[in-house]
Design an enzyme around this catalytic site. Sequence first.
Site, PDB file in Angstrom:
ATOM      1  N   GLY A   1       6.606   4.339   2.631  1.00  0.00           N
ATOM      2  CA  GLY A   1       5.361   4.045   1.914  1.00  0.00           C
ATOM      3  C   GLY A   1       4.648   5.307   1.483  1.00  0.00           C
ATOM      4  N   ALA A   2       5.423   6.281   1.017  1.00  0.00           N
ATOM      5  CA  ALA A   2       4.878   7.614   0.723  1.00  0.00           C
ATOM      6  C   ALA A   2       4.189   7.712  -0.627  1.00  0.00           C
ATOM      7  CB  ALA A   2       6.003   8.650   0.790  1.00  0.00           C
TER       8      ALA A   2
ATOM      9  N   ILE B   1      -2.488   6.282   2.759  1.00  0.00           N
ATOM     10  CA  ILE B   1      -2.394   7.410   3.680  1.00  0.00           C
ATOM     11  C   ILE B   1      -0.991   8.010   3.691  1.00  0.00           C
ATOM     12  CG2 ILE B   1      -4.284   6.553   5.123  1.00  0.00           C
ATOM     13  CD1 ILE B   1      -2.252   5.724   7.205  1.00  0.00           C
ATOM     14  N   GLY B   2       0.005   7.224   3.284  1.00  0.00           N
ATOM     15  CA  GLY B   2       1.358   7.776   3.175  1.00  0.00           C
ATOM     16  C   GLY B   2       1.428   8.859   2.110  1.00  0.00           C
TER      17      GLY B   2
ATOM     18  N   SER C   1      -2.626   0.046  14.498  1.00  0.00           N
ATOM     19  CA  SER C   1      -4.004  -0.174  14.085  1.00  0.00           C
ATOM     20  C   SER C   1      -4.794  -0.698  15.275  1.00  0.00           C
ATOM     21  CB  SER C   1      -4.056  -1.202  12.947  1.00  0.00           C
ATOM     22  OG  SER C   1      -5.373  -1.638  12.701  1.00  0.00           O
TER      23      SER C   1
ATOM     24  N   TYR D   1      -0.862 -10.335  11.534  1.00  0.00           N
ATOM     25  CA  TYR D   1      -0.975  -8.881  11.348  1.00  0.00           C
ATOM     26  C   TYR D   1      -1.188  -8.201  12.692  1.00  0.00           C
ATOM     27  CZ  TYR D   1      -2.680  -4.354   9.692  1.00  0.00           C
ATOM     28  OH  TYR D   1      -2.848  -3.005   9.469  1.00  0.00           O
TER      29      TYR D   1
END
Length: 301
Positions: A30-31, A35-36, A159, A184
């Site tokens: 997820g770059a 935040i990735g 999280s 989640y």
Amino acid sequence: MANIYTLRAFFCGQWSSSARLDGKTVIITGANTGIGKETTRDLAKRGARIIMACRDVAKAETTLKEITEESGNQNVVIRKLDLSDTKSIKEFAEVINRDERQVNILINNAGIMMCPYSKTADGFEMQFGVNHLGHFLLTFLLLDLMKRSAPARIINISSMAHSWGSIQLDDINSERHYHSRRAYGQSKLANILSTHSLAKRLKDTGVNVYVIHPGVVRTELKRHMNIPLLVMWKIVRPFTKTKVQGAQTSIYCAVEPELDTESGGYYSNCGPAGCSRAARDDDMAEKLWELSCQMLGIIWE
């Protein structure tokens, strides 16, 4: 002093270090966004070879151009990875194991939050499948290479929402009842429990593992929130973190030399943090580990 540090970390959110990563190879899932992307930007400036593991290659190309121009680091590449499909994960890992001499840091960053009920290509509930099982399989497939690359680090993104859910061993795919927030929470709790289990299995291998809460960050993850949650989000937004601030604990766990002797811990605001009682349940961690291996058809020796 601890309270002063926490307040400073919350409001400023910027961790400073001159540590370099020249000669190191980093994979970030997820770059291309959130935040990735900011983690990629920072570690590229530190001289690492970055492998951007992304589902949306076109979007990743835009991020790649931006980061290489800003950092001056031309050793940043994109590899396609869809964490909702074990076939894609296996293909990605095959390419990495074939083409890369080493992987020193793996940042399991990608995730999906509170989406409507759906299943992955393999029939797993989407949040559990992507957030936990996808990264669990990816780590398994890259671990031999990482052991040969030691010292190495694995960072899993969880999280504080891990406290929203529990591990439903008898309905892990939420087929009998689906609540997006609890699902989640289950996936984020699974990240912490599997980190604890993995740290025990990696003892004395030179591969350390950490799990983090990045903070409440202004990212695209909120796109599936319902109206009441979006109203609440507007109220708390002034107190949330920017994407740069949210990336700091990932960066800290990737490069901080003092963590060389630590493994299995939970971190937030660039330091150790407390997690829920459920996240410290070693018995459940082992049950989850066994179930995850069974669901993925792998044997983790």
